[in-house]
Design a protein around this motif. Structure first.
Motif, mmCIF file in Angstrom:
data_model
loop_
_atom_site.group_PDB
_atom_site.id
_atom_site.type_symbol
_atom_site.label_atom_id
_atom_site.label_comp_id
_atom_site.label_asym_id
_atom_site.label_seq_id
_atom_site.Cartn_x
_atom_site.Cartn_y
_atom_site.Cartn_z
ATOM 1 N N GLU A 17 0.722 9.005 2.125
ATOM 2 C CA GLU A 17 -0.138 9.840 2.971
ATOM 3 C C GLU A 17 0.508 10.085 4.339
ATOM 4 N N ASP A 20 0.847 -1.200 0.000
ATOM 5 C CA ASP A 20 0.000 0.000 0.000
ATOM 6 C C ASP A 20 0.884 1.252 0.000
ATOM 7 N N CYS A 67 0.406 4.016 -1.433
ATOM 8 C CA CYS A 67 -0.390 5.247 -1.352
ATOM 9 C C CYS A 67 -0.571 5.676 0.106
#
Length: 356
Positions: free
Chosen positions: A231, A225, A227
């Motif tokens: 973040e 993950d 992404c």
């Protein structure tokens, strides 16, 4: 003699009785022996809630479980769990507690097959499903159950849109945040749209990023993950930027307060005099000794600048740093002075005239 209608009704009753008996037999032989004490207790509680829609304690003996749960199977629909357990529930109760379950029930209400009278809730432990169903009836959940099945209950509450349970689960998970499972909590909060849980977990991760990066969850995050990893890094960068901005603002505020105090101190020295420095028309310090001002922290430095400015041979044009600072203070004073004609600060009228 009985009419055809009465005969038909009697036949239907016999068929329903036979069906109920076969269901009871199947439950006793194939399901009941494999239930744990916790599962039996949960099923008993659900059955009690389904009958009275209120909370009461009952025994956990198998005879009660067999007779009471099966006697009204014809008016229930069933929730099928991962362990193959069928939990009987009232469709009206589920529909009133969850809009998602209401849509599922309404979609299947015109179909009479056994499959259409079963709602599958798979992928979570049977105990978590039993607790979830019980919450739909009673709106109750213990702290111990939150400790054991908080993640699962949050998932179920999000999937079936049970906002009250979702809020309680998010609050409970916030209170139980740990570094070792912070990444798992963060992923779940993002998937379940639990904004407060997401923000609190993100703050925990950003504050302990060095420890979080050593966990298995972080390694999994980097591989699967990216992404979310981005973040987290952006959130940390934003927090650091805000810290720098706050420090900058504090420094600017401190500087403004010092300049404001310096202006007051400059007016005080040039108007009333202080220790051995002051205007020429004030009584000399030798006749009356003056005590240094205690209310101005900038007084010692400003006094030294004034002395230097009055005797320096290099001055501003020759590049004297101290004279430049004093000149800047005099210009600042003239920019805020309301009466330069009567002002006793040196060069006030001159600087005021240059400005205009």
């Amino acid at each position: 003699m009985k009419s055809n209608a009465e005969t038909s009704i009697a036949s239907v009753q016999v068929n329903e009785s036979n069906k109920l008996y076969s269901m009871q037999k199947e439950f006793e032989e194939n399901i009941l022996p494999f239930l744990s004490a916790t599962q039996k207790a949960a099923l008993i509680e659900i059955d009690g809630l389904a009958k009275s829609v209120s909370w009461f304690k009952v025994g956990t003996d198998e005879s009660y479980l067999t007779t009471t749960l099966i006697t009204q199977f014809d008016v229930f629909i069933h929730v099928l769990t991962t362990g193959g357990i069928r939990i009987p529930v009232h469709p009206s109760i589920l529909a009133s507690a969850s809009s998602v379950l209401k849509n599922i029930i309404d979609h299947r209400q015109n179909k009479n097959s056994d499959n259409n009278r079963t709602i599958q809730i798979l992928g979570v432990p049977t105990e978590a499903v039993a607790i979830f169903v019980r919450f739909l009836y009673s709106s109750r959940c213990t702290e111990e159950e939150m400790d054991m099945y908080g993640f699962h209950l949050l998932t179920l509450s999000h999937v079936f849109s049970v906002q009250l349970l979702k809020q309680r689960c998010a609050k409970a998970l916030i209170q139980r945040l740990k570094i070792y499972d912070a990444i798992d909590t963060l992923q779940l909060a993002r998937l379940c749209d639990a904004s407060e849980l997401y923000f609190r977990t993100m703050k925990l991760v950003s504050a302990n990023i060095k420890f979080v990066q050593k966990t298995e969850g972080w390694k999994f995050l980097q591989e699967n993950d990216p992404c979310l990893e981005l973040e987290i890094l952006q959130f940390i960068d934003e927090i650091e930027s805000r810290r720098k901005m706050r420090r900058k603002r504090r420094e600017e505020k401190r500087l403004c307060l010092q300049l404001s105090e310096a202006m007051e101190c400059l007016e005080h020295i040039c108007t009333e005099g202080c220790t051995n420095i002051g205007p020429y028309d004030i009584e000399s310090p030798g006749k009356k000794k003056k005590v240094p001002c205690q209310k101005f922290a900038t007084y010692p430095g400003l006094q030294l600048l004034l002395r230097h400015f009055s005797t320096c041979k290099r001055r501003v044009n020759s590049g004297c740093y101290r004279c430049k600072r004093m000149w800047q203070l005099l210009q600042l004073h003239s920019s805020i002075c309301d009466n330069p004609d009567l002002c006793k600060v040196p060069l006030c009228r001159y600087c005021w005239g240059i400005r205009f």
